[in-house]
Enzyme design. Structure first.
Site, PDB file in Angstrom:
ATOM      1  N   GLY A   1       0.767  -1.243   0.000  1.00  0.00           N
ATOM      2  CA  GLY A   1       0.000   0.000   0.000  1.00  0.00           C
ATOM      3  C   GLY A   1       0.796   1.291   0.000  1.00  0.00           C
ATOM      4  O   GLY A   1       0.274   2.343   0.381  1.00  0.00           O
ATOM      5  N   SER A   2       2.046   1.242  -0.493  1.00  0.00           N
ATOM      6  CA  SER A   2       2.820   2.493  -0.452  1.00  0.00           C
ATOM      7  C   SER A   2       2.295   3.521  -1.460  1.00  0.00           C
ATOM      8  O   SER A   2       2.344   4.729  -1.203  1.00  0.00           O
ATOM      9  CB  SER A   2       4.309   2.227  -0.674  1.00  0.00           C
ATOM     10  OG  SER A   2       4.565   1.817  -1.991  1.00  0.00           O
ATOM     11  N   ASN A   3       1.793   3.079  -2.594  1.00  0.00           N
ATOM     12  CA  ASN A   3       1.201   4.050  -3.534  1.00  0.00           C
ATOM     13  C   ASN A   3      -0.091   4.625  -2.988  1.00  0.00           C
ATOM     14  O   ASN A   3      -0.390   5.806  -3.206  1.00  0.00           O
ATOM     15  CB  ASN A   3       0.975   3.397  -4.896  1.00  0.00           C
ATOM     16  CG  ASN A   3       2.243   3.354  -5.727  1.00  0.00           C
ATOM     17  OD1 ASN A   3       2.701   4.389  -6.212  1.00  0.00           O
ATOM     18  ND2 ASN A   3       2.834   2.176  -5.864  1.00  0.00           N
TER      19      ASN A   3
ATOM     20  N   ARG B   1     -15.580 -14.705 -10.257  1.00  0.00           N
ATOM     21  CA  ARG B   1     -15.116 -13.326 -10.472  1.00  0.00           C
ATOM     22  C   ARG B   1     -16.287 -12.346 -10.583  1.00  0.00           C
ATOM     23  O   ARG B   1     -16.239 -11.224 -10.089  1.00  0.00           O
ATOM     24  CB  ARG B   1     -14.259 -13.276 -11.737  1.00  0.00           C
ATOM     25  CG  ARG B   1     -13.563 -11.933 -11.951  1.00  0.00           C
ATOM     26  CD  ARG B   1     -12.775 -11.910 -13.248  1.00  0.00           C
ATOM     27  NE  ARG B   1     -11.735 -12.914 -13.297  1.00  0.00           N
ATOM     28  CZ  ARG B   1     -10.523 -12.762 -12.741  1.00  0.00           C
ATOM     29  NH1 ARG B   1     -10.216 -11.649 -12.123  1.00  0.00           N
ATOM     30  NH2 ARG B   1      -9.637 -13.720 -12.825  1.00  0.00           N
TER      31      ARG B   1
ATOM     32  N   ARG C   1      -5.717  -8.433  -8.816  1.00  0.00           N
ATOM     33  CA  ARG C   1      -6.789  -9.198  -9.459  1.00  0.00           C
ATOM     34  C   ARG C   1      -7.060  -8.604 -10.830  1.00  0.00           C
ATOM     35  O   ARG C   1      -7.067  -7.376 -10.978  1.00  0.00           O
ATOM     36  CB  ARG C   1      -8.103  -9.136  -8.660  1.00  0.00           C
ATOM     37  CG  ARG C   1      -8.039  -9.621  -7.260  1.00  0.00           C
ATOM     38  CD  ARG C   1      -7.716 -11.077  -7.120  1.00  0.00           C
ATOM     39  NE  ARG C   1      -8.707 -11.976  -7.689  1.00  0.00           N
ATOM     40  CZ  ARG C   1      -8.525 -13.294  -7.827  1.00  0.00           C
ATOM     41  NH1 ARG C   1      -7.376 -13.845  -7.478  1.00  0.00           N
ATOM     42  NH2 ARG C   1      -9.472 -14.047  -8.319  1.00  0.00           N
TER      43      ARG C   1
ATOM     44  N   ASN D   1      -4.193   2.859 -13.223  1.00  0.00           N
ATOM     45  CA  ASN D   1      -3.278   1.888 -12.613  1.00  0.00           C
ATOM     46  C   ASN D   1      -1.870   2.437 -12.677  1.00  0.00           C
ATOM     47  O   ASN D   1      -1.543   3.231 -13.557  1.00  0.00           O
ATOM     48  CB  ASN D   1      -3.344   0.555 -13.386  1.00  0.00           C
ATOM     49  CG  ASN D   1      -2.456  -0.507 -12.756  1.00  0.00           C
ATOM     50  OD1 ASN D   1      -2.402  -0.640 -11.522  1.00  0.00           O
ATOM     51  ND2 ASN D   1      -1.746  -1.267 -13.580  1.00  0.00           N
TER      52      ASN D   1
ATOM     53  N   HIS E   1       2.061   1.052 -12.947  1.00  0.00           N
ATOM     54  CA  HIS E   1       2.821  -0.159 -13.291  1.00  0.00           C
ATOM     55  C   HIS E   1       4.314   0.182 -13.268  1.00  0.00           C
ATOM     56  O   HIS E   1       4.708   1.234 -13.785  1.00  0.00           O
ATOM     57  CB  HIS E   1       2.403  -0.649 -14.681  1.00  0.00           C
ATOM     58  CG  HIS E   1       3.064  -1.925 -15.066  1.00  0.00           C
ATOM     59  ND1 HIS E   1       2.641  -3.154 -14.607  1.00  0.00           N
ATOM     60  CD2 HIS E   1       4.157  -2.173 -15.843  1.00  0.00           C
ATOM     61  CE1 HIS E   1       3.420  -4.101 -15.084  1.00  0.00           C
ATOM     62  NE2 HIS E   1       4.356  -3.526 -15.844  1.00  0.00           N
TER      63      HIS E   1
ATOM     64  N   GLU F   1       7.202   6.198  -8.636  1.00  0.00           N
ATOM     65  CA  GLU F   1       5.757   5.879  -8.641  1.00  0.00           C
ATOM     66  C   GLU F   1       5.026   6.820  -7.691  1.00  0.00           C
ATOM     67  O   GLU F   1       3.942   7.324  -8.000  1.00  0.00           O
ATOM     68  CB  GLU F   1       5.534   4.431  -8.199  1.00  0.00           C
ATOM     69  CG  GLU F   1       6.083   3.403  -9.160  1.00  0.00           C
ATOM     70  CD  GLU F   1       5.806   1.976  -8.690  1.00  0.00           C
ATOM     71  OE1 GLU F   1       4.705   1.711  -8.198  1.00  0.00           O
ATOM     72  OE2 GLU F   1       6.712   1.130  -8.822  1.00  0.00           O
TER      73      GLU F   1
HETATM   74  C1  GRF Z   1       3.974  -1.133  -7.269  1.00  0.00           C
HETATM   75  O1  GRF Z   1       5.265  -1.398  -7.727  1.00  0.00           O
HETATM   76  C2  GRF Z   1       3.030  -0.900  -8.417  1.00  0.00           C
HETATM   77  O2  GRF Z   1       3.643  -0.296  -9.501  1.00  0.00           O
HETATM   78  C3  GRF Z   1       2.612  -2.300  -8.784  1.00  0.00           C
HETATM   79  O3  GRF Z   1       2.502  -2.973  -7.565  1.00  0.00           O
HETATM   80  C4  GRF Z   1       3.349  -2.360  -6.604  1.00  0.00           C
HETATM   81  C5  GRF Z   1       2.484  -1.983  -5.449  1.00  0.00           C
HETATM   82  O4  GRF Z   1       3.223  -1.475  -4.372  1.00  0.00           O
HETATM   83  N1  GRF Z   1       1.398  -2.262  -9.547  1.00  0.00           N
HETATM   84  P1  GRF Z   1       2.471  -0.770  -3.175  1.00  0.00           P
HETATM   85  O5  GRF Z   1       1.471  -1.788  -2.641  1.00  0.00           O
HETATM   86  O6  GRF Z   1       1.799   0.457  -3.702  1.00  0.00           O
HETATM   87  O7  GRF Z   1       3.535  -0.462  -2.170  1.00  0.00           O
END
Ligand code: GRF
Length: 197
Positions: free
Chosen positions: A11-13, A64, A90, A106, A108, A173
């Protein structure tokens, strides 16, 4: 604009988005953080920041379709207008994509269209790319293939490891995801990915 952030882990993002949302001049707020995995660090972090959290464990549903129906219902109950996938592991079907058409983002950890899917940094190192990075894109039915909104480049170093490269990309990110959400909410990014500032 009300954001719904979907996570499956660290969950860092999500935290980066929440910190941006806490600023007075930021045009969005997090209405709910949803995890499909119980007990993940991201849920604790969200709760500690005072955010509304929900667990929808996909294993509790027969298929799903039923899982996504509940997810859609929950997001709508929280008046979510923009869905931000942040390490959400998912695949989402047409049903979900249609429910939030052109309003699912999203992040990535590569410069798409290079290295979609999993083992992203491993692939980058195996291919010997000199530059990697991260991408915020719109989510469509095709995995990691929707219109690109924002990218940041990160040089690969001579003796980079997967962990070292991942950590440097993650820093970027955390910069571009809140920035892309801001640009999207303010109307500078259209659904076809074009940036018009
Ligand atoms: C990140 O590297 C994101 O780009 C990818 O999954 C990872 C999630 O990291 N989709 P976090 O849970 O946000 O720390």
């Amino acid at each position: 604009m009300n954001l719904g952030v979907l996570i499956s882990g660290r969950g860092s993002n999500m935290v980066a988005l929440a910190q941006a949302c806490a600023r007075d001049d930021y045009p969005a707020q997090i209405a709910v953080v949803v995890s499909n995995q119980p007990g993940v660090a991201g849920l604790d972090k969200a709760a500690a920041m005072g955010l509304s959290t929900e667990l929808i464990d996909h294993r509790d549903f027969p298929d799903r379709d039923a899982f996504e129906a509940r997810l859609i219902e929950l997001l709508q109950q929280h008046n979510v207008q923009l869905v931000c996938l942040a390490g959400f592991m998912r695949l989402l079907s047409r049903r979900f994509i249609e429910a939030f058409r052109d309003h699912i983002l999203n992040i990535h950890p590569s410069l798409l269209p290079s290295f979609p899917g999993l083992r992203v940094h491993e692939q980058a190192l195996e291919h010997g790319v000199r530059i990697s990075g991260c991408t915020v894109h719109l989510v469509t039915e095709d995995l990691d293939a929707g219109p690109i909104l924002l990218q940041a480049a990160v040089p690969v170093q001579q003796d980079d490891s997967v962990d070292a490269l991942a950590a440097r990309i993650l820093e970027q990110e955390h910069q571009i995801y809140p920035e892309a959400v801001r640009l999207f909410v303010e109307g500078y990014l259209n659904p076809h990915g074009a940036l018009s500032i």
